[in-house]
Scaffold this active site. Structure first.
Site, PDB file in Angstrom:
ATOM      1  N   SER A 168      11.395  -3.500  -1.326  1.00 13.71           N
ATOM      2  CA  SER A 168       9.983  -3.157  -1.248  1.00 13.71           C
ATOM      3  C   SER A 168       9.728  -1.832  -1.971  1.00 13.71           C
ATOM      4  O   SER A 168       9.960  -1.724  -3.161  1.00 13.71           O
ATOM      5  CB  SER A 168       9.543  -3.109   0.218  1.00 13.71           C
ATOM      6  N   LYS A 220     -15.676  -0.692   6.056  1.00 17.85           N
ATOM      7  CA  LYS A 220     -14.959   0.507   6.510  1.00 17.85           C
ATOM      8  C   LYS A 220     -13.846   0.128   7.481  1.00 17.85           C
ATOM      9  O   LYS A 220     -12.790   0.741   7.503  1.00 17.85           O
ATOM     10  CB  LYS A 220     -15.948   1.467   7.192  1.00 17.85           C
TER      11      LYS A 220
END
Length: 338
Positions: A168, A220
């Site tokens: 990763s 948001k």
């Protein structure tokens, strides 16, 4: 049993007293150092050629008799004398270490080490990074990878050595190397993005507990732990993950164009042997092998930037160690008294 109880009580009181003293000292140090701590640290430089030489000499001393050892030392001294007459023209290899956690905390030291070596290193030299990381936060590993990109941009050869894992975010860093050397059974890949969180909204509703999320901006908050998640929020969250994954793929493909990126960017991991077949790495071997070979033809320097710790931090570490040692000692002694 009465003696055992009294002895345990005595040890507990002693441990409590030691811990109390350390807490007081830590508090005093914190008050004194408040607002006065200076940032920075110290760059430590170790010549690894001397380390390898010492290992060899110790082995020779253990294997050879006195006459053989004397003759060998005489021969080595003569060779070193001849070498000193020649002008020093060896290339330099700068060795860095990165042991990554989820926040890529080692980036702070790495950036200082790279800043230092870039003041002297030339394209004739080489930087070797011994990398160990299973990945973590995207922005943290993005910054760590950007630090390595500074080396590439300066035109200095960069080799990444992976002994255990570079997955990763770890592979995001590794792919910047012009050469990636992996141990046969190191774990590599995981070119993917994951996000997961619990949601306890139904549990709160069951107990008649309301949780409100107020936002300014449609997206948001897309998913929350306590609020009620919507299909629209899930779709937006997945869209964000897909965008991040594409950026990750494009980043890896930029530095390793030889990869069939869609075949390896599935989130899977491979051991070093299989990773070589997929061109995720360039050769198999351990960092010990690579640096051992380098030391025969180059001056090899290990760089380590040691952060300067405040008195409060040092006392805190000492207190933590004292507590641990006290508890281990108490457990051991009680075990022997049974």
């Amino acid at each position: 049993m009465e003696f055992l109880a009294e002895y345990a009580s005595f040890l507990a009181k002693t441990a409590t007293l030691v811990i109390a003293i350390l807490i007081v000292l830590s508090a005093i140090a914190g008050l004194r150092g408040k607002g006065r701590r200076k940032p920075g640290g110290q760059l430590q430089v170790t010549r690894l050629n001397e380390f390898y030489k010492e290992l060899r000499e110790r082995l020779e001393s253990g294997l050879l008799d006195k006459a053989q050892l004397k003759a060998l030392r005489k021969q080595q001294a003569k060779a070193e004398k001849q070498q000193k007459k020649k002008p020093e023209d060896k290339r330099r290899v700068f060795v860095l270490d990165f042991d990554g956690d989820i926040k890529a905390s080692a980036t702070e030291s790495l950036r200082n080490e790279i800043t230092a070596l870039l003041t002297l290193a030339t394209p004739r030299d080489e930087v070797v990074l011994r990398l160990e990381s299973g990945g973590g936060l995207v922005h943290s590993y993005g910054l760590a990878a950007s630090q390595l990109a500074r080396i590439r941009e300066a035109g200095i050869p960069l080799t990444i050595c992976i002994d255990k894992v570079a997955a990763s975010g770890g592979y995001m860093m590794a792919c910047i190397g012009e050469k990636i050397v992996s141990a046969p059974f190191a774990v590599l890949g995981s070119i993917g993005v994951v996000a997961q969180m619990p949601n306890v909204n139904r549990l709160l509703k069951k107990h008649d507990i309301d949780f409100e999320v107020l936002t300014a901006g449609e997206y948001k908050r897309t998913l929350t732990v306590f609020g009620e998640n919507t299909d629209k929020g899930r779709e937006k969250f997945q869209e964000d993950l897909d965008i991040t994954h594409k950026l990750f793929k494009d980043f890896v493909a930029r530095y390793r164009p030889q990869l069939h990126i869609d075949e390896v960017a599935t989130g899977e991991v491979w051991l070093g042997i299989a990773a070589l077949n997929r061109q995720l790495v360039d050769e198999l071997g351990t960092s010990d092998e690579y640096l051992g070979r380098s030391a025969r033809e180059a001056n090899v320097f290990h760089l380590r930037f040691a952060e300067r710790k405040s008195l409060q931090e040092r006392i805190g570490m000492a207190a933590s160690g004292a507590v641990e040692n006290t508890l281990v000692g108490l457990w051991s002694k009680l075990g022997r008294l049974r």
